[in-house]
Design a protein around this motif. Structure first.
Motif, PDB file in Angstrom:
ATOM      1  N   GLY A  48      56.021  72.943  41.566  1.00  0.00           N
ATOM      2  CA  GLY A  48      55.928  71.528  41.254  1.00  0.00           C
ATOM      3  C   GLY A  48      55.240  70.801  42.377  1.00  0.00           C
ATOM      4  O   GLY A  48      54.549  71.404  43.204  1.00  0.00           O
ATOM      5  N   ASP A  49      55.477  69.487  42.416  1.00  0.00           N
ATOM      6  CA  ASP A  49      54.957  68.691  43.516  1.00  0.00           C
ATOM      7  C   ASP A  49      56.114  68.403  44.464  1.00  0.00           C
ATOM      8  O   ASP A  49      56.249  69.027  45.489  1.00  0.00           O
ATOM      9  CB  ASP A  49      54.243  67.436  43.023  1.00  0.00           C
ATOM     10  CG  ASP A  49      54.940  66.796  41.828  1.00  0.00           C
ATOM     11  OD1 ASP A  49      56.164  66.983  41.662  1.00  0.00           O
ATOM     12  OD2 ASP A  49      54.267  66.107  41.060  1.00  0.00           O
ATOM     13  N   SER A  50      57.018  67.529  44.091  1.00  0.00           N
ATOM     14  CA  SER A  50      58.193  67.293  44.930  1.00  0.00           C
ATOM     15  C   SER A  50      59.438  68.003  44.409  1.00  0.00           C
ATOM     16  O   SER A  50      60.410  68.162  45.130  1.00  0.00           O
ATOM     17  CB  SER A  50      58.465  65.788  45.032  1.00  0.00           C
ATOM     18  OG  SER A  50      58.726  65.256  43.746  1.00  0.00           O
ATOM     19  N   ARG A  51      59.410  68.428  43.157  1.00  0.00           N
ATOM     20  CA  ARG A  51      60.530  69.168  42.572  1.00  0.00           C
ATOM     21  C   ARG A  51      59.974  70.218  41.619  1.00  0.00           C
ATOM     22  O   ARG A  51      58.911  70.030  41.023  1.00  0.00           O
ATOM     23  CB  ARG A  51      61.496  68.256  41.832  1.00  0.00           C
ATOM     24  CG  ARG A  51      60.924  67.665  40.562  1.00  0.00           C
ATOM     25  CD  ARG A  51      61.994  66.953  39.720  1.00  0.00           C
ATOM     26  NE  ARG A  51      61.425  66.520  38.463  1.00  0.00           N
ATOM     27  CZ  ARG A  51      61.277  67.300  37.393  1.00  0.00           C
ATOM     28  NH1 ARG A  51      61.666  68.539  37.408  1.00  0.00           N
ATOM     29  NH2 ARG A  51      60.735  66.830  36.282  1.00  0.00           N
ATOM     30  N   PRO A  52      60.676  71.329  41.467  1.00  0.00           N
ATOM     31  CA  PRO A  52      60.172  72.370  40.560  1.00  0.00           C
ATOM     32  C   PRO A  52      60.352  71.976  39.099  1.00  0.00           C
ATOM     33  O   PRO A  52      61.423  71.530  38.699  1.00  0.00           O
ATOM     34  CB  PRO A  52      61.023  73.589  40.913  1.00  0.00           C
ATOM     35  CG  PRO A  52      62.272  73.048  41.509  1.00  0.00           C
ATOM     36  CD  PRO A  52      61.903  71.748  42.150  1.00  0.00           C
ATOM     37  N   PHE A  53      59.278  72.109  38.339  1.00  0.00           N
ATOM     38  CA  PHE A  53      59.364  71.866  36.893  1.00  0.00           C
ATOM     39  C   PHE A  53      58.749  73.008  36.090  1.00  0.00           C
ATOM     40  O   PHE A  53      58.883  73.070  34.883  1.00  0.00           O
ATOM     41  CB  PHE A  53      58.721  70.533  36.491  1.00  0.00           C
ATOM     42  CG  PHE A  53      57.251  70.447  36.768  1.00  0.00           C
ATOM     43  CD1 PHE A  53      56.323  70.919  35.850  1.00  0.00           C
ATOM     44  CD2 PHE A  53      56.788  69.895  37.947  1.00  0.00           C
ATOM     45  CE1 PHE A  53      54.967  70.849  36.110  1.00  0.00           C
ATOM     46  CE2 PHE A  53      55.431  69.810  38.208  1.00  0.00           C
ATOM     47  CZ  PHE A  53      54.524  70.294  37.284  1.00  0.00           C
ATOM     48  N   PHE A  54      58.067  73.924  36.771  1.00  0.00           N
ATOM     49  CA  PHE A  54      57.504  75.111  36.135  1.00  0.00           C
ATOM     50  C   PHE A  54      58.113  76.316  36.832  1.00  0.00           C
ATOM     51  O   PHE A  54      57.992  76.461  38.048  1.00  0.00           O
ATOM     52  CB  PHE A  54      55.977  75.124  36.262  1.00  0.00           C
ATOM     53  CG  PHE A  54      55.349  76.366  35.690  1.00  0.00           C
ATOM     54  CD1 PHE A  54      55.251  76.535  34.325  1.00  0.00           C
ATOM     55  CD2 PHE A  54      54.869  77.365  36.528  1.00  0.00           C
ATOM     56  CE1 PHE A  54      54.678  77.696  33.795  1.00  0.00           C
ATOM     57  CE2 PHE A  54      54.295  78.518  36.007  1.00  0.00           C
ATOM     58  CZ  PHE A  54      54.211  78.681  34.633  1.00  0.00           C
ATOM     59  N   TRP A  55      58.789  77.158  36.065  1.00  0.00           N
ATOM     60  CA  TRP A  55      59.538  78.280  36.623  1.00  0.00           C
ATOM     61  C   TRP A  55      59.030  79.613  36.079  1.00  0.00           C
ATOM     62  O   TRP A  55      58.654  79.700  34.908  1.00  0.00           O
ATOM     63  CB  TRP A  55      61.021  78.161  36.247  1.00  0.00           C
ATOM     64  CG  TRP A  55      61.694  77.011  36.907  1.00  0.00           C
ATOM     65  CD1 TRP A  55      61.715  75.708  36.479  1.00  0.00           C
ATOM     66  CD2 TRP A  55      62.442  77.049  38.110  1.00  0.00           C
ATOM     67  NE1 TRP A  55      62.439  74.938  37.351  1.00  0.00           N
ATOM     68  CE2 TRP A  55      62.899  75.733  38.362  1.00  0.00           C
ATOM     69  CE3 TRP A  55      62.773  78.066  39.003  1.00  0.00           C
ATOM     70  CZ2 TRP A  55      63.667  75.425  39.478  1.00  0.00           C
ATOM     71  CZ3 TRP A  55      63.548  77.750  40.104  1.00  0.00           C
ATOM     72  CH2 TRP A  55      63.984  76.429  40.327  1.00  0.00           C
ATOM     73  N   ILE A  56      59.050  80.623  36.938  1.00  0.00           N
ATOM     74  CA  ILE A  56      58.849  82.000  36.492  1.00  0.00           C
ATOM     75  C   ILE A  56      60.085  82.779  36.902  1.00  0.00           C
ATOM     76  O   ILE A  56      60.662  82.527  37.962  1.00  0.00           O
ATOM     77  CB  ILE A  56      57.570  82.643  37.078  1.00  0.00           C
ATOM     78  CG1 ILE A  56      57.584  82.659  38.611  1.00  0.00           C
ATOM     79  CG2 ILE A  56      56.330  81.922  36.544  1.00  0.00           C
ATOM     80  CD1 ILE A  56      56.477  83.467  39.239  1.00  0.00           C
ATOM     81  N   GLY A  57      60.522  83.687  36.039  1.00  0.00           N
ATOM     82  CA  GLY A  57      61.704  84.474  36.342  1.00  0.00           C
ATOM     83  C   GLY A  57      61.567  85.889  35.831  1.00  0.00           C
ATOM     84  O   GLY A  57      60.952  86.143  34.788  1.00  0.00           O
ATOM     85  N   LEU A  58      62.127  86.810  36.562  1.00  0.00           N
ATOM     86  CA  LEU A  58      62.033  88.228  36.239  1.00  0.00           C
ATOM     87  C   LEU A  58      62.786  88.548  34.957  1.00  0.00           C
ATOM     88  O   LEU A  58      63.896  88.093  34.733  1.00  0.00           O
ATOM     89  CB  LEU A  58      62.602  89.051  37.396  1.00  0.00           C
ATOM     90  CG  LEU A  58      62.415  90.554  37.345  1.00  0.00           C
ATOM     91  CD1 LEU A  58      60.934  90.912  37.313  1.00  0.00           C
ATOM     92  CD2 LEU A  58      63.081  91.201  38.551  1.00  0.00           C
ATOM     93  N   GLY A  59      62.125  89.338  34.098  1.00  0.00           N
ATOM     94  CA  GLY A  59      62.728  89.806  32.866  1.00  0.00           C
ATOM     95  C   GLY A  59      62.160  91.163  32.505  1.00  0.00           C
ATOM     96  O   GLY A  59      61.133  91.581  33.051  1.00  0.00           O
ATOM     97  N   GLU A  60      62.803  91.868  31.600  1.00  0.00           N
ATOM     98  CA  GLU A  60      62.313  93.195  31.205  1.00  0.00           C
ATOM     99  C   GLU A  60      61.042  93.114  30.378  1.00  0.00           C
ATOM    100  O   GLU A  60      60.214  94.015  30.404  1.00  0.00           O
ATOM    101  CB  GLU A  60      63.402  93.944  30.444  1.00  0.00           C
ATOM    102  CG  GLU A  60      64.557  94.334  31.330  1.00  0.00           C
ATOM    103  CD  GLU A  60      65.605  95.127  30.574  1.00  0.00           C
ATOM    104  OE1 GLU A  60      65.277  95.726  29.537  1.00  0.00           O
ATOM    105  OE2 GLU A  60      66.755  95.141  31.037  1.00  0.00           O
ATOM    106  N   THR A  61      60.887  92.054  29.602  1.00  0.00           N
ATOM    107  CA  THR A  61      59.671  91.822  28.835  1.00  0.00           C
ATOM    108  C   THR A  61      59.254  90.380  29.067  1.00  0.00           C
ATOM    109  O   THR A  61      60.087  89.524  29.388  1.00  0.00           O
ATOM    110  CB  THR A  61      59.875  92.053  27.324  1.00  0.00           C
ATOM    111  OG1 THR A  61      60.862  91.138  26.857  1.00  0.00           O
ATOM    112  CG2 THR A  61      60.289  93.483  27.039  1.00  0.00           C
ATOM    113  N   SER A  62      57.991  90.106  28.885  1.00  0.00           N
ATOM    114  CA  SER A  62      57.522  88.758  29.170  1.00  0.00           C
ATOM    115  C   SER A  62      57.449  87.868  27.936  1.00  0.00           C
ATOM    116  O   SER A  62      57.499  86.661  28.058  1.00  0.00           O
ATOM    117  CB  SER A  62      56.154  88.808  29.850  1.00  0.00           C
ATOM    118  OG  SER A  62      55.193  89.355  28.977  1.00  0.00           O
ATOM    119  N   GLY A  63      57.275  88.430  26.749  1.00  0.00           N
ATOM    120  CA  GLY A  63      57.095  87.566  25.580  1.00  0.00           C
ATOM    121  C   GLY A  63      55.747  86.891  25.635  1.00  0.00           C
ATOM    122  O   GLY A  63      54.796  87.392  26.217  1.00  0.00           O
TER     123      GLY A  63
END
Length: 124
Positions: free
Chosen positions: A41-56
């Motif tokens: 983000g800029d001052s706060r996170p609004f886009f997240w990536i997280g570990l998973g077994e599949t991405s979809g």
């Protein structure tokens, strides 16, 4: 109104390196990191990536202030390993001043940067 978006990724380190580079031209950076996820983000996170077994699959569009920033996003994303999914340019079928670029991230998510120009009117 959206508060945040999360994508599942299969290789957190690879995706983190990709988004560190691809989002920089948009003025976004990694502002939160944990072992299995990162927030951008800029001052706060609004886009997240997280570990998973599949991405979809997901399509995320980031707003850009001008066409040059869309171009810079596309160049940075391609340099960071993205696959082209639509080079920078006008997309008048969306509206006359819609300028966007599309890439596929390391997990195949469709990531876009878009500038709407002045007073866009969506087609009816």
């Amino acid at each position: 109104m959206l508060d945040h978006v999360s994508l599942r990724v299969v290789d957190h380190a690879r995706s983190q390196a990709f988004y560190d580079a691809a989002l920089k031209p948009l003025g976004l950076s990694r502002v939160f990191t944990m072992d299995v996820g990162s927030g951008y983000g800029d001052s706060r996170p609004f886009f997240w990536i997280g570990l998973g077994e599949t991405s979809g699959y997901c399509h995320v569009a980031f707003s850009a202030p001008d066409n040059a920033t869309v171009d810079a996003f596309y160049a940075a994303a391609i340099a960071a390993g993205a696959r082209d999914n639509g080079p920078p340019g006008l997309r008048p079928h969306y509206h006359p001043s819609y300028y966007g670029a599309f890439v596929l991230d390391p997990d195949g998510h469709n990531i876009e940067a878009v500038c709407h120009g002045a007073n866009p009117a969506m087609p009816s």
